[in-house]
Scaffold this motif. Structure first.
Motif, PDB file in Angstrom:
ATOM      1  N   THR A  61       1.220  -9.415   9.464  1.00  0.00           N
ATOM      2  CA  THR A  61       0.689 -10.625   8.468  1.00  0.00           C
ATOM      3  C   THR A  61       1.928 -11.450   8.263  1.00  0.00           C
ATOM      4  OG1 THR A  61      -1.148  -9.190   7.395  1.00  0.00           O
ATOM      5  CG2 THR A  61      -0.196 -11.382   6.353  1.00  0.00           C
ATOM      6  N   LEU A  62       3.136 -10.848   8.135  1.00  0.00           N
ATOM      7  CA  LEU A  62       4.281 -11.534   7.811  1.00  0.00           C
ATOM      8  C   LEU A  62       4.763 -12.261   9.023  1.00  0.00           C
ATOM      9  CD1 LEU A  62       6.391  -8.899   6.142  1.00  0.00           C
ATOM     10  CD2 LEU A  62       5.115 -10.731   5.296  1.00  0.00           C
ATOM     11  N   ALA A  69      -3.209   0.121   7.586  1.00  0.00           N
ATOM     12  CA  ALA A  69      -3.098  -0.950   6.458  1.00  0.00           C
ATOM     13  C   ALA A  69      -1.366  -1.334   6.545  1.00  0.00           C
ATOM     14  CB  ALA A  69      -3.095  -0.603   5.224  1.00  0.00           C
ATOM     15  N   ALA A  70      -0.426  -0.421   6.810  1.00  0.00           N
ATOM     16  CA  ALA A  70       1.126  -0.580   6.995  1.00  0.00           C
ATOM     17  C   ALA A  70       1.287  -1.555   8.227  1.00  0.00           C
ATOM     18  CB  ALA A  70       1.756   0.646   7.038  1.00  0.00           C
ATOM     19  N   SER A 107      -2.972 -12.949   8.199  1.00  0.00           N
ATOM     20  CA  SER A 107      -3.847 -11.920   7.799  1.00  0.00           C
ATOM     21  C   SER A 107      -5.141 -11.920   9.041  1.00  0.00           C
ATOM     22  CB  SER A 107      -4.327 -12.072   6.584  1.00  0.00           C
ATOM     23  OG  SER A 107      -5.044 -13.282   6.249  1.00  0.00           O
ATOM     24  N   LYS A 158      -0.982  -3.466   9.557  1.00  0.00           N
ATOM     25  CA  LYS A 158      -1.358  -4.844   9.278  1.00  0.00           C
ATOM     26  C   LYS A 158      -0.668  -5.702   8.349  1.00  0.00           C
ATOM     27  CE  LYS A 158      -5.869  -6.945   7.850  1.00  0.00           C
ATOM     28  NZ  LYS A 158      -7.153  -7.039   7.449  1.00  0.00           N
ATOM     29  N   ARG A 159       0.091  -5.220   7.298  1.00  0.00           N
ATOM     30  CA  ARG A 159       0.841  -5.850   6.379  1.00  0.00           C
ATOM     31  C   ARG A 159       2.221  -6.361   7.277  1.00  0.00           C
ATOM     32  NH1 ARG A 159      -0.597  -1.677   2.736  1.00  0.00           N
ATOM     33  NH2 ARG A 159       1.146  -0.494   3.353  1.00  0.00           N
ATOM     34  N   ALA A 160       2.702  -5.589   8.218  1.00  0.00           N
ATOM     35  CA  ALA A 160       3.751  -6.186   8.804  1.00  0.00           C
ATOM     36  C   ALA A 160       3.455  -7.080   9.928  1.00  0.00           C
ATOM     37  CB  ALA A 160       4.514  -5.150   9.756  1.00  0.00           C
TER      38      ALA A 160
END
Length: 553
Positions: free
Chosen positions: A74-75, A67-68, A79, A70-72
């Motif tokens: 996404t920026l 998840a970490a 997504s 993927k969040r990085a």
């Protein structure tokens, strides 16, 4: 059947789990190609960093670390692109782990083989299943050095596996090594660089059921319009709402196009991948989706009309049709292919063409099943097992077993023909021993590969391969006794079992005259010279007496 390997029962192979079709993207403008190159290069850099992070995590990978990452992503993308990249990295790491395990098993087999041969005296002959010692002291010394090399490799591979470390090359290890051999590959440095960058581009996305046309990231409409969800830094290039870019070029799927159209009309998931072929200077798109599991039909049902048995070889498929009783019907067929081409596309096309002809023949014969050997040469191709037999190792390495099995199962499932996997134990040996000579005539030459196909078909049908086997359980043909112990012509081929009473006793005495066994001067009518027979000679046996006719009639 003592000493023979246990034979696995034949089974019906399950159908393919997915479908993949490819077509060309036509009528692209220079602006379209520019956008595709920018998106592919940007996502390629993100995919490389994410794969490196996944490899660093190793066995410590968890849902939180995923998840970490993927969040990085996404920026700097979106997504959906972040989900596609992280999933591809995880799949690549898992594939590398499976290859690492196979490499360790191969090294263990090589170390065990060399150690066993080094322990035997030089010149010791081996048996059928186990190799003997090495031929000379020089070879023994060279193999002892190689043993230390393999042991070091095995130790490093085991350490990497315990630590969860894998070695992955985005773009392919073979292409990376080609950089050091440009002249042999007939490539320039600029040409290799372009090909390397194109192979590393990331332009793929999994589908999602319920979304419009089955994919929100890479979307293809029923009219053939392809659009891309642009990453965040490239949204200025959008020519459609919601940060999308619609290509001018069109897409049209010919093969299985109706099936693809039916899926996107109801918004079912379809995965897409865009790639560029530097040799042809063309852009392609591949569509893939999962197919529902095919219902496996019972073995007896698919064999109701007989079977076509196929023996796989390095340059051809030897096939023969058998009826339900295991008898060959007609003449054998051979479907040739050439795997000497340098490109994988050429080799794949050769296999596909041979399988197409085979399936057309099976369809024309009205047969619903094709029997093939369940071959796996992973353990047979090792350099340590066969030693100097380099040509034999090249022969079995050239057999397209994996490619043929995957192609045949998918192509046969599309036309409703079942594939039966047969244990390959002794099929070539027994086929040549028991079927090659009986099936050879002056009008037909039967090869050992044709005879092996008959053996494969009989095993698929549940019949014995070896001829003359008695039903009591003996698997071999019993050799007839020599002429000085029994009749030389027309004698039985199977001896009486050991439990039959009187099997070694004399022949029973049959009363009456014997037409063949009585010698000259020993017949019942030897003294009767009045019973004339043809040239005036006396007839020996009373049953053949005939009175002479009077001449006055």
């Amino acid at each position: 059947m003592g000493g023979l390997r246990e034979v696995v029962e034949p089974f019906v192979v399950s159908g393919p789990a997915g479908v993949a079709i490819r077509t060309r993207i036509k009528q692209l403008t220079p602006e379209d190609e520019k956008v595709l190159r920018l998106v592919g290069a940007h996502l390629s850099a993100l995919a490389s960093k994410d794969l490196k992070a996944r490899c660093v995590d190793g066995l410590e990978h968890s849902t939180e670390t995923w998840a970490a990452r993927k969040r990085a992503l996404t920026l700097v993308a979106s997504s959906r692109w972040a989900g596609a990249i992280t999933k591809a990295s995880h799949d690549q790491w898992a594939l590398a782990r499976r290859g690492q395990l196979a490499h360790i098993q191969s090294l263990e087999a090589g170390v065990a083989t060399i150690a066993d041969r080094l322990a035997q005296p030089v010149g010791q002959k081996g048996s059928k299943n186990t190799p003997g010692g090495y031929r000379s002291r020089q070879e023994w010394f060279a193999k002892s050095r190689r043993l230390h090399v393999l042991q070091d490799r095995l130790e490093r591979a085991r350490s990497d596996r315990q630590a969860g470390s894998v070695h992955v090359v985005r773009g392919g290890k073979q292409l990376a090594r080609t950089r050091h051999h440009l002249q042999a590959a007939q490539l320039t440095e600029a040409g290799w660089r372009e090909r390397w960058e194109c192979e590393r581009w990331f332009l793929q996305a999994d589908g999602e059921s319920g979304k419009r046309y089955g994919n929100e990231t890479l979307r293809v409409t029923p009219e053939g319009r392809l659009s891309i969800k642009l990453p965040a830094p490239l949204k200025d290039l959008a020519n459609a709402p919601h940060g999308r870019y619609v290509l001018t070029g069109t897409v049209r799927f010919t093969h299985r196009g109706t099936e693809w159209a039916d899926r996107i009309e109801v918004n079912r998931a379809v995965a897409y991948r865009i790639h560029y072929d530097t040799g042809r200077n063309r852009w392609y798109v591949t569509a893939a989706w999962q197919s529902p599991p095919t219902r496996i039909i019972a073995l007896d049902a698919v064999l109701a009309d007989g079977v076509i048995a196929v023996d796989t070889n390095a340059d051809h498929l030897a096939a023969w049709r058998l009826d339900v009783h295991g008898n060959p019907v007609g003449n054998p067929r051979r479907f040739f292919y050439d795997l000497s081409g340098s490109t994988a596309g050429h080799r794949d096309a050769q296999v596909r063409h041979a399988l197409t002809r085979l399936l057309h023949w099976a369809k024309g014969c009205g047969v619903a099943a094709i029997a093939v050997e369940d071959l796996d040469f992973t353990a047979e191709k090792t350099r340590e097992k066969h030693g100097r037999r380099k040509r034999f190792r090249q022969l079995i390495s050239g057999m397209p077993t994996g490619r043929l099995r995957a192609r045949l199962s998918s192509m046969a499932d599309a036309i409703g023909i079942a594939i039966i996997a047969v244990d390959p134990a002794y099929t070539s040996k027994w086929g040549a021993q028991y079927w090659q000579k009986p099936l050879t005539s002056k009008d037909r030459t039967t090869t050992r590969h044709d005879a092996a196909a008959v053996a494969i078909g009989r095993r698929a049908l549940g019949h014995r391969i070896r001829l003359g086997a008695p039903p009591s359980g003996s698997w071999g043909r019993t050799t007839p006794p020599p002429p000085h112990r029994s009749d030389a012509v027309g004698h039985r081929t199977v001896q009486a079992p050991s439990g039959v009473p009187g099997r070694e006793g004399p022949r029973p005495h049959i009363p009456g005259p014997r037409t063949r066994s009585a010698g000259a001067g020993c017949g019942a009518n030897v003294g009767n010279q009045n019973a004339q027979h043809r040239s005036g000679r006396s007839a020996d046996h009373g049953s053949w007496q005939q009175d002479s006719l009077p001449l006055s009639l």
